[in-house]
Design a protein around this motif. Sequence first.
Motif, PDB file in Angstrom:
ATOM      1  N   ASP A 104      -4.873  10.553 -44.964  1.00 46.39           N
ATOM      2  CA  ASP A 104      -5.481   9.248 -44.654  1.00 46.39           C
ATOM      3  C   ASP A 104      -5.643   8.400 -45.909  1.00 46.39           C
ATOM      4  N   GLN A 105      -6.124   9.016 -47.000  1.00 50.73           N
ATOM      5  CA  GLN A 105      -6.345   8.259 -48.231  1.00 50.73           C
ATOM      6  C   GLN A 105      -5.022   7.802 -48.836  1.00 50.73           C
ATOM      7  N   HIS A 165      -3.588   4.933 -46.967  1.00 46.84           N
ATOM      8  CA  HIS A 165      -4.338   3.705 -47.286  1.00 46.84           C
ATOM      9  C   HIS A 165      -3.841   3.122 -48.597  1.00 46.84           C
TER      10      HIS A 165
END
Length: 369
Positions: A9-10, A13
């Motif tokens: 997820d990071q 992003h």
Amino acid sequence: MRMMRELTDQLRHWHSAGKRYAVASIVGITGSAPRPLGAALAVDEDGNVAGSISGGCVEGAVYDLCREALRTGSPRRETFGYSDSDAFAVGLTCGGVLEVFVHPVGLRDHETIEKALGRVGPVALVRDLGSGAVQALGPDWAYGARFDAKVVAEARAMLDLGATGMRVIGCGDKEVTVFVESSVPPPRMIVFGAIDFAGAVARIGKFLGYHVTVCDARPVFATPARFPDADEVILEWPHRYLERTEVDSRTVICVLTHDAKFDVPVLEVALRRPVAYVGAMGSRRTHRDRLARLRAAGITESELAQLHSPIGLDLGGHSPEETAVAVAAEIVAVRRGGSGRALAATDGPIHRFAPRETVGPPPMQSTGT
């Protein structure tokens, strides 16, 4: 890859924001260490952090290395050894040695990493520890940096085994050192018996990273609403489902039906399949009756030796949640080679990262009901 997936997820992003970042990965371990091979920490160009490689021992120093890699654009390998807990030197207090590879990830590598993170099936991320070049590959595809055919063949062989590690490969008149991080689909946990204990076991199975299936032949109990943590709830006779479903040497099977007409037929199948763990719930009286029925059905003594019954380690628990902890503890002990004893009563290594796929009952067991 499994460790990189923890940062999915990071990283996505940062990719969508067009940010550069650096990744530090554990590529070698000697002795005891708090995290396994492939554990990763990433730092973006603004100084934001994701992940961990040591649980705190050397995080500050690795953060600085990531910032330096972003500044210079160059990869780097660093070794962190033992440090006295009373000293100010950076190092591990657990006595082990970590080899860490730090490399900057530019915009051109984003798509390669996205390819790896986006795949559902087996995938490996291959890093050249000299140049920092990255390639994502599967059994029949490759994307990103172009590596020598010998490197690709070795990486695919490691992927086939689900192995992660560093390799030095001769390519013509030179040697190439690569780190291959493999990711395969999560192991399966199959829970037979749609009872309240199964709900707790399903929850802790998901926590441990298993793909959890709950199966029962009774439609009033086998409903997704009763098992929200399970990946799937199957309405079918347990033994029939187990005969046709796919299992492997990482699969764990928990028979919680507590009813001979269900658990004996499914155990006949389970004890003859190549799985990592088979456990069955029941009192000691139920266990003795179950063994007699299984012997009468033709199960051999060597096959019976694979059965963990009564299921779980002896933690003294009573509730479904406490029982689930005992079951999970036994599964971890069997798969990783633990003794089931309190760490304070042992003097061996605390961290063990090589999976143990052979099964045999550890010395402490029982949480019968």
